[in-house]
Write an enzyme that holds these catalytic residues in place. Structure first.
Site, PDB file in Angstrom:
ATOM      1  CG  HIS A  66       6.879  -7.892  -6.034  1.00 22.70           C
ATOM      2  ND1 HIS A  66       6.191  -6.749  -6.401  1.00 22.70           N
ATOM      3  CD2 HIS A  66       6.566  -8.110  -4.722  1.00 22.70           C
ATOM      4  CE1 HIS A  66       5.491  -6.307  -5.374  1.00 22.70           C
ATOM      5  NE2 HIS A  66       5.704  -7.104  -4.344  1.00 22.70           N
ATOM      6  CG  HIS A 108       7.934  -6.977   0.830  1.00 23.26           C
ATOM      7  ND1 HIS A 108       8.742  -6.749  -0.257  1.00 23.26           N
ATOM      8  CD2 HIS A 108       6.694  -7.164   0.321  1.00 23.26           C
ATOM      9  CE1 HIS A 108       8.014  -6.791  -1.359  1.00 23.26           C
ATOM     10  NE2 HIS A 108       6.770  -7.040  -1.044  1.00 23.26           N
ATOM     11  CD  GLU A 167       1.427 -12.492   2.481  1.00 22.95           C
ATOM     12  OE1 GLU A 167       0.349 -12.538   1.873  1.00 22.95           O
ATOM     13  OE2 GLU A 167       2.062 -11.438   2.658  1.00 22.95           O
ATOM     14  CG  ASP A 168       4.065 -15.083  -0.453  1.00 24.12           C
ATOM     15  OD1 ASP A 168       2.971 -15.385   0.051  1.00 24.12           O
ATOM     16  OD2 ASP A 168       4.271 -14.025  -1.070  1.00 24.12           O
ATOM     17  CG  ASP A 216       3.815  -4.739  -1.972  1.00 24.96           C
ATOM     18  OD1 ASP A 216       4.505  -5.613  -2.520  1.00 24.96           O
ATOM     19  OD2 ASP A 216       2.619  -4.916  -1.660  1.00 24.96           O
ATOM     20  CG  ASP A 268      -5.571  23.309 -12.829  1.00 29.39           C
ATOM     21  OD1 ASP A 268      -6.157  22.756 -13.768  1.00 29.39           O
ATOM     22  OD2 ASP A 268      -5.631  22.933 -11.649  1.00 29.39           O
TER      23      ASP A 268
END
Length: 757
Positions: free
Chosen positions: A89, A113, A117-118, A180, A300
């Site tokens: 990921h 990133h 958190e994890d 993300d 269009d």
């Protein structure tokens, strides 16, 4: 591990070249656990490496490799719902940003990133290893964790507020967040259906509009299509099937148009690149819905894009296009002279093409094309080169404004509504008489414009002129309108304006005005009621200097409570407004004071407990009489109530503000109060007005059901062009329960007003 990385980094700095970096890349896979030495990880790393090597230095690539090793080891035991190792990921997200050629710190932060958190890794380690900028970016995209929130909406709003706070300082945080979201949407099929729907709805309401606002059309288009595929799969696949069916025919027409245009431009000396332009599926659906068209009527779908080197050449090509094919009136936009607020620039024109069908042509420079695809990301690269900094910062003032939610209490729900209504909505651009550009939410009226200029201009607005002529207050502003607000010292807002305005700011300012007015009116009625009651008490007690001291207010509080009011002040307001007879209240005060010991003082704010009775309604001084609930106002426990003596049906209980009761008729009204609840639920009515749209009725009934309301009936009709009015008869526990339900309905998209019926 650190020794190996340190050695490799030193060898690289000493000029060992790309071989050491490749060793780092390959050794990374060797250090993965066995179950992660699989194709998805290796392919994702090689894809990122191939993109980053085109624009990062060897030093930067070495740091990127080190970040990857740390991220991979932190996530080594984690697996995504797809079954892939978790490290795939962040690798994929970084690869999306590498397409935009963002700097090393952004890519490093992207790989890391999710670690705060994890995983057990902490912020101190990140800052020490990669610096304060990387830590700021990682922290900016890290969710708030397991703090207590009243609802998912509050949690969502606070995470967005946090992201916007960091965005105001460093725009790269939202670029990571958008990338993300793109990868999460690409792999959404691995989740449960309810989660898919929630995430897709959030994406199409918040993240796709955010990408649009930042001018990153490449991400916007993908997010919209991926969300639409989840939210309405049948329509998505139908549009996809029909577009593909027409594809060979469209490609032949577009190729013919490109050949003709290239041939005509040969002698002009303009170096051009011309390509066909495919419209993404969600934009096709949106245009069908907005203009009430069938797929066959969408002109269009045939489109070409012409890319040149200079702005002058853009207008040269435009002239050639208009001489080659007949332009369709009203279908030309010059976004070069008047760029969109998200910095988008291009010439748009629609002509009658070689096959007789409308053909859309976009003309732009290579730089404009880069900005159209990558928006703020491309501008960030300019800023890194220390050019166009002022232009970039000026274009991002809306981010700071997004944090200035106009709500008085700055509640999470209000911030989320402000974000959707004023920041992430499509816009209309209008001009002041002096030529200043003002951007407003699409569908705005002159009232929105007035409040955008200044609160007092809005409050004193009595009319407006658009393009030199007087217009009504409900006129919908169009791009390019020149708007002049007409004001008067005697001007004041109307409550009806709340139904006309589109911007959250205008709605908040109008509500604030009437809250202040209501407080002022209440204070005036309170003073008048106190004066009337004091005058009546002086007459009865023959005390010329009598005032409502704490002793009298204590007695008044008890009487007010027995009559169904919260306190004595509310009863005084009712007296001041003429809805309660001061003589009857004074009589009860004197009677209560006569039976109360003179040396015992009743506290002014005392709460008098209700009498324990078996009756649902307690009628003052009367027993055995027939008592019924009025159908006109449907009072429920918690409402201030009054009894009304009828000729044949005993006493009917109304809300004190019911228009069918004349409370000044003392001989017909009688004090009543709520007693013991004898029914689990009570019938009430609510009325709402909303912008009509598909699915509105279903969402309102879902909100009622989610609020634990028993639905007896729902009636709906369309008022005007696009206003829906619904009346629902429901059963609730009490007034507090009803207000919770009304608040829940207010969160449904498009709902403008909810009130009791």
């Amino acid at each position: 591990m650190r020794a190996t990385l340190g050695t490799l980094g030193t060898e690289t700095r000493q000029g060992q070249g790309i071989a050491a970096l490749r060793l780092l890349r390959d050794s990374f896979v060797g250090r993965l656990p066995e179950n992660q030495r699989v194709t998805p990880v290796k392919l994702a790393w090689q894809e990122l490496w191939g993109k980053a090597a085109r624009f990062l230095s060897k030093e930067d690539l070495s740091v990127l490799g080190e970040a990857l090793v740390i991220a991979a080891e932190a996530h080594k035991d984690q697996v995504r719902s797809t079954g892939d190792p978790y490290i795939v990921h962040p690798l994929s997200v970084a690869s999306i940003l590498a397409d935009m050629q963002l700097d090393r710190d952004t890519l490093v932060a992207t790989l890391l990133h999710d670690v705060l958190e994890d995983t057990p890794l902490d912020s101190a380690m990140l800052e020490q290893k990669f610096g304060a900028q990387v830590l700021t970016l990682v922290d900016g995209v890290t969710k708030l964790g397991k703090l207590p929130f009243r609802s998912f909406e509050d949690y969502q709003a606070e995470n967005l507020r946090k992201m916007f706070l960091v965005m105001a300082k460093d725009i790269r945080v939202v670029l990571i967040k958008l990338a993300d979201r793109v990868h999460n949407m690409r792999t959404l099929q691995a989740l449960r259906r309810d989660k898919q729907l929630r995430i897709a709805k959030e994406t199409i309401e918040i993240y796709a509009p955010l990408a649009h606002r930042l001018g990153i059309y490449q991400i916007k288009r993908e997010l919209e299509d991926l969300s639409y595929k989840i939210l309405d799969p049948d329509m998505y696949h139908e549009i996809r099937r029909r577009v593909r069916k027409k594809l060979p025919e469209r490609e032949a027409i577009v190729k013919k148009a490109i050949d003709l245009l290239q041939e005509r431009l040969k002698g002009s000396g303009v170096d051009v690149y011309i390509t066909g332009r495919a419209k993404h599926f969600y934009s096709i659906y949106e245009k069908m819905r907005r203009k009430n068209l069938s797929l066959d009527q969408l002109y269009d779908l045939l489109a070409v894009r012409v890319i040149v080197n200079t702005v002058v050449e853009c207008y040269t090509v435009l002239g050639v296009v208009h001489t080659l094919w007949k332009p369709i009136p009203g279908q030309f936009d010059d976004y070069i002279a008047n760029p969109k607020n998200n910095m988008y620039q291009s010439l748009h024109t629609t002509v009658v093409g070689p096959s007789g069908e409308p053909l859309e042509v976009q003309i732009r420079t290579w730089e404009m094309n880069l900005l159209a695809e990558y928006g703020i990301a491309a501008h960030w690269r300019y800023k890194e080169r220390k050019t166009k900094m002022d232009e970039l910062d000026n274009k991002l003032t809306w981010i700071r404004q997004a944090l200035e939610s106009p709500g008085e209490d700055n509640e999470p729900a209000e911030f989320l509504e402000h974000l959707k209504a004023d920041v992430l909505t499509s816009e209309v651009f209008v001009f002041t008489p002096k030529g200043d550009v003002m951007n407003l939410p699409h569908g705005s009226t002159p009232i929105d414009f007035a409040y955008t200029i200044h609160t007092e201009v809005g409050n004193k607005c009595v009319g407006a002129m658009v393009n030199g002529r007087i217009v009504s207050m409900d006129y919908t502003l169009q791009n390019g309108d020149i708007v002049r607000v007409l004001t008067s010292p005697q001007g004041r807002p109307s409550r009806d304006w709340l139904k006309l305005v589109r911007s959250n700011r205008a709605q908040a300012k109008i509500r604030s005005y009437f809250r202040q007015q209501d407080r002022a009116e209440r204070d005036e009625r309170l003073g008048k009621g106190q004066e009337m009651l004091e005058r009546e008490l002086r007459r009865r007690l023959e005390q010329p200097e009598l005032e409502l001291t704490s002793e009298y207010m204590g007695a008044l509080n008890k009487i007010a409570h027995d009559m169904g009011f919260s306190n004595g002040e509310d009863l005084l307001v009712e007296i001041g407004s003429g809805r309660q007879n001061p003589s009857a209240v004074a009589s009860r005060v004197v009677q209560l004071r006569a039976t109360t010991s003179q040396d015992v003082e009743i506290p002014q704010e005392a709460v008098i407990p209700k009498r324990e009775v078996d009756a649902e309604i307690v009628v003052d001084g009367t027993e055995g009489v027939l008592v019924g609930i009025a159908n006109c106002c449907r009072p429920i426990p918690g409402d201030a109530i009054v009894g009304y003596v009828t000729k044949n049906r005993g006493i009917t209980v109304h809300r004190v503000d019911c228009a069918n009761v004349d409370t000044s008729a003392e001989e017909r009204t009688i004090p009543v109060a709520w007693g013991k609840k004898t029914a689990p639920r009570y019938t009430s009515r609510i009325k709402l007005e909303a912008a009509d749209r598909p699915g509105l009725f279903a969402e309102v009934t879902q909100a009622l059901a989610a609020g634990d309301a028993s639905i007896l009936s729902v009636k709906a009709n369309v008022k005007g062009a696009n206003r829906a009015v619904m009346t629902a008869e429901i059963q609730v526990h009490d007034l507090e329960h009803l207000y919770r339900i009304m608040a829940r309905i207010n969160t449904v998209k498009g709902v403008m007003q909810v009130e009791r019926g």
